[in-house]
Design a protein around this motif. Structure first.
Motif, PDB file in Angstrom:
ATOM      1  N   LYS A  86       0.800  -1.219   0.000  1.00 12.60           N
ATOM      2  CA  LYS A  86       0.000   0.000   0.000  1.00 12.60           C
ATOM      3  C   LYS A  86       0.841   1.281   0.000  1.00 12.60           C
ATOM      4  N   SER A  87       2.145   1.139   0.209  1.00 17.50           N
ATOM      5  CA  SER A  87       2.977   2.339   0.350  1.00 17.50           C
ATOM      6  C   SER A  87       3.641   2.780  -0.953  1.00 17.50           C
ATOM      7  N   LEU A  88       3.813   1.882  -1.917  1.00 22.19           N
ATOM      8  CA  LEU A  88       4.576   2.169  -3.140  1.00 22.19           C
ATOM      9  C   LEU A  88       3.898   3.254  -3.977  1.00 22.19           C
ATOM     10  N   ARG A  89       4.714   4.246  -4.390  1.00 19.90           N
ATOM     11  CA  ARG A  89       4.208   5.354  -5.209  1.00 19.90           C
ATOM     12  C   ARG A  89       4.866   5.420  -6.598  1.00 19.90           C
ATOM     13  N   GLU A  90       6.134   5.045  -6.683  1.00 27.14           N
ATOM     14  CA  GLU A  90       6.850   5.095  -7.964  1.00 27.14           C
ATOM     15  C   GLU A  90       7.459   3.732  -8.267  1.00 27.14           C
ATOM     16  N   LEU A  91       7.250   3.276  -9.503  1.00 33.33           N
ATOM     17  CA  LEU A  91       7.759   1.971  -9.928  1.00 33.33           C
ATOM     18  C   LEU A  91       8.450   2.143 -11.282  1.00 33.33           C
ATOM     19  N   ILE A 116      -0.203   4.554  -7.061  1.00 33.72           N
ATOM     20  CA  ILE A 116       0.968   4.666  -7.935  1.00 33.72           C
ATOM     21  C   ILE A 116       0.870   5.984  -8.700  1.00 33.72           C
ATOM     22  N   THR A 117       1.909   6.827  -8.585  1.00 37.39           N
ATOM     23  CA  THR A 117       1.911   8.127  -9.276  1.00 37.39           C
ATOM     24  C   THR A 117       2.859   8.165 -10.471  1.00 37.39           C
ATOM     25  N   ALA A 118       3.878   7.273 -10.500  1.00 39.99           N
ATOM     26  CA  ALA A 118       4.844   7.256 -11.606  1.00 39.99           C
ATOM     27  C   ALA A 118       5.119   5.820 -12.020  1.00 39.99           C
ATOM     28  N   SER A 160      -4.663   7.924  -9.788  1.00 39.68           N
ATOM     29  CA  SER A 160      -3.513   8.538  -9.129  1.00 39.68           C
ATOM     30  C   SER A 160      -2.310   8.759 -10.046  1.00 39.68           C
ATOM     31  N   LEU A 161      -2.215   8.034 -11.151  1.00 36.74           N
ATOM     32  CA  LEU A 161      -1.031   8.099 -12.015  1.00 36.74           C
ATOM     33  C   LEU A 161      -0.864   9.482 -12.632  1.00 36.74           C
ATOM     34  N   ARG A 162       0.358  10.038 -12.518  1.00 35.65           N
ATOM     35  CA  ARG A 162       0.658  11.359 -13.072  1.00 35.65           C
ATOM     36  C   ARG A 162       1.741  11.319 -14.152  1.00 35.65           C
ATOM     37  N   GLN A 201     -10.171   9.900 -21.328  1.00 39.42           N
ATOM     38  CA  GLN A 201     -10.951   9.653 -20.116  1.00 39.42           C
ATOM     39  C   GLN A 201     -10.150   9.900 -18.840  1.00 39.42           C
ATOM     40  N   ASN A 202      -8.828  10.007 -18.988  1.00 40.79           N
ATOM     41  CA  ASN A 202      -7.988  10.174 -17.809  1.00 40.79           C
ATOM     42  C   ASN A 202      -7.902  11.636 -17.387  1.00 40.79           C
ATOM     43  N   LYS A 203      -7.937  11.866 -16.099  1.00 42.76           N
ATOM     44  CA  LYS A 203      -7.902  13.228 -15.578  1.00 42.76           C
ATOM     45  C   LYS A 203      -6.723  13.473 -14.638  1.00 42.76           C
ATOM     46  N   THR A 204      -5.716  12.559 -14.661  1.00 47.56           N
ATOM     47  CA  THR A 204      -4.599  12.714 -13.725  1.00 47.56           C
ATOM     48  C   THR A 204      -3.226  12.778 -14.400  1.00 47.56           C
TER      49      THR A 204
END
Length: 615
Positions: free
Chosen positions: A348-353, A379-381, A406-408, A431-434
């Motif tokens: 649950k903690s991973l943000r960038e892969l 996941i943001t990246a 969440s993906l940016r 359709q994506n807004k992030t």
């Protein structure tokens, strides 16, 4: 038989009577003084050239006559006649032996003195230059004391190595003080090796100043990692440790794991290009299972395969602190992607892969995208570039894009999705807004695929950075894109390097710049613009554009005319916001350079703005 050396020189042809006695005289000599000798042939005269000849002494005496009974050999009457003959011909008589000896003495004595003096000097020098000494026990030569050096190329013999050793110790003392006083210490590429690390590590024991330390590229091995033992366990101030570019291998990773398990301070650990394989990855996974502080882990460009990916996945199931994981340039393959997917689902903690260059293929990507869609975290990246993804694999990417909230940042750099894959992803982006940054670089996209992406920009105002470099979109593709960007979208950074747009494409971009108010960074490298393309862009910059800040035009075959046009544009537009202009690797000469330099100085004098121009 004893021999003597005779010197003869070229002379005019002599009468035979001078070369040999007459037959009647010879006959009387033979009859009076010795046995009768056979008649002798006349000597032949050599061609006119000076030479040395060697003749036995006995033969010369036969020439003069037979030996006299009361004189030693060579002092007969023939010798006197020969000396008289030489004097008549103008030759000097032979020097006595004593004179020759005195001549040689002039050279032998100084040479001997010089040799003796050299020997004395060498003995004196030996007292000052330390050499090898014998061990008292074994009798073998022992080291002279020069152990190691940290300066490149200083591991040499003689005085060079001692000077370098002294300098290296001086620098190590300097770094030792930095570790005790500065917050950020960069020691990358110093090549101080294991022994240098043992010296420096001591300063980290009770250190409360250094928070970021870079030991990358220092020839540290698994042996050197032991220097941290007993040091990092008690250090709580250090937050970032970079050991990239050191060949620590699996053994070094195991040693580091045993040490860091008890560390409670390090949050950022960089181990790129350290020759870590599956066993090393397993050891690092043990750190992740127990560490409550590590948030950033880099293991890129190692030799981690399926088994190592599985170990990391197991660690992700237990870890709740890791935010960024870099596994670029390893050998995960489809099985590695499947194993990693299991860990991603439960973390649950991973943000960038970052998984660039692992050869996942379409099948491995399918499992990974399914796991990310079910991921409970945010996941943001995501970097899945250079993984042999085709248009089939782009379908799984598109489905994930539609679902993520969440993906940016998403990179498909150097995959091979083609026009069909670009269309699928472009449709999902509607359709994506992030997602704000999208990298399509190097995907064999032509004008058809770019047209689909351009249509997306009419509906998507979130995307701000678009990378399309290394795609053969051509003039038609860039025209379709620019027609949309005139009045639509929110693109701030547009990268179109190596896209084959030519002069016609430059005209489309110049026309777009007249109306666009969002674009601030434009990359047009290596597009064959030439002077005509540069002049087109200069017209738009001259009096119209007020938003562009950075323009990259390197590798475009621009000459003096194009450079001059751009210089005039910089001078003319008082509201121009360009702060960086890259014109390196073009073909203009001194005239263009002077024009650009004067334009830069003019802008600074008139407005106080500084422009960085590279050429």
């Amino acid at each position: 038989m004893e021999s003597s050396l005779l010197l003869s020189s070229s002379r005019p042809f002599l009468k035979p009577s001078l070369l040999a006695p007459s037959s009647s005289i010879a006959h009387r000599r033979y009859a009076s003084f010795g046995p009768k000798l056979p008649p002798r042939r006349l000597l032949s005269v050599a061609p006119p050239a000076r030479r040395w000849s060697v003749a036995p002494r006995a033969a010369s005496e036969v020439f003069d006559g037979i030996h006299s009974q009361d004189k030693p050999p060579g002092v007969g009457r023939g010798g006197s006649r020969r000396r008289a003959y030489r004097e008549a011909q103008g030759e000097p008589s032979a020097a006595p032996v004593g004179v020759a000896a005195r001549g040689l003495t002039r050279y032998i004595v100084p040479a001997g003195a010089l040799l003796a003096l050299s020997f004395v000097i060498w003995k004196v020098v030996q007292h000052f230059v330390p050499g090898k000494r014998k061990d008292r026990v074994s009798g073998e030569p022992a080291s002279s004391g020069a152990m190691w050096s940290f300066a490149a190329g200083s591991n040499l013999s003689t005085s060079t190595s001692f000077k370098a050793e002294k300098e290296s110790k001086k620098n190590l003392n300097k770094f030792y003080k930095e570790l005790r006083t500065l917050k950020t210490v960069n020691m990358a590429g110093r090549q101080f090796g294991d022994e240098g690390l043992f010296f420096l590590a001591e300063s980290l024991a009770y250190n409360k100043s250094a928070e970021e330390v870079d030991f990358s590229g220092n020839a540290i091995t698994a042996v050197g990692i032991e220097a941290f033992d007993g040091i990092l366990q008690i250090n709580t101030a250090l937050k970032s440790l970079n050991l990239s570019g050191n060949d620590i291998g699996d053994e070094g990773a195991k040693c580091l794991s045993d040490i860091l398990v008890e560390n409670v301070g390090i949050q950022k650990l960089l181990l790129n290009s350290t020759n870590i394989g599956d066993e090393g990855a397993k050891a690092i996974s043990d750190i992740l299972k127990k560490s409550k502080t590590i948030r950033f882990l880099q293991l890129s460009n190692n030799t981690i395969e399926y088994s190592g990916f599985a170990s990391i996945a197991d660690a992700l199931l237990e870890n709740n602190t890791l935010r960024s994981l870099y596994l670029n340039g390893n050998y995960g393959g489809p099985l590695g992607a499947s194993s990693l997917a299991k860990g991603v689902v439960g973390n649950k903690s991973l943000r960038e892969l970052h998984l660039h260059g692992n050869g996942f293929g379409n099948e491995g990507l399918r499992v990974l995208m399914s796991a990310l869609s079910a991921h409970k975290g945010k996941i943001t990246a995501l970097d899945i570039g250079n993984n042999n993804i085709t248009s089939e694999g782009s379908h799984y990417v598109a489905e994930f894009i539609k679902m993520t909230k969440s993906l940016r940042w998403l990179s498909l750099y150097m995959d091979d999705v083609g026009d069909e894959g670009a269309e699928k992803v472009a449709d999902a982006l509607k359709q994506n807004k992030t997602i704000s940054t999208m990298d399509f670089g190097g995907n064999n996209i032509h004008s058809r695929g770019v047209t689909a992406i351009a249509e997306t920009l009419k509906e998507n105002a979130v995307l701000t950075t678009l990378e399309l470099s290394y795609n053969p979109i051509g003039p038609e593709g860039v025209k379709a894109l620019c027609d949309v960007l005139k009045f639509n979208g929110n693109i701030q950074t547009l990268k179109l390097g190596w896209c084959q747009i030519g002069v016609s494409g430059a005209e489309s971009i110049a026309d777009c710049l007249k109306y666009n108010t969002t674009l601030s960074t434009l990359d047009l490298r290596a597009n064959g613009l030439g002077d005509d393309g540069a002049i087109c862009l200069a017209r738009s910059l001259k009096i119209i554009n007020e938003s562009l800040k950075s323009l990259d035009l390197c590798f475009n075959e621009i000459r003096d005319d194009g450079a001059f046009a751009l210089a005039q544009a910089l001078k003319a537009n008082e509201d121009l916001t360009v702060t960086s202009l890259n014109l390196s690797n073009n073909f203009f000469g001194k005239f263009g350079q002077v024009a650009l330099t004067e334009a830069r100085d003019h802008v600074y004098e008139m407005t106080g703005k500084e422009i960085d121009i590279y050429f």
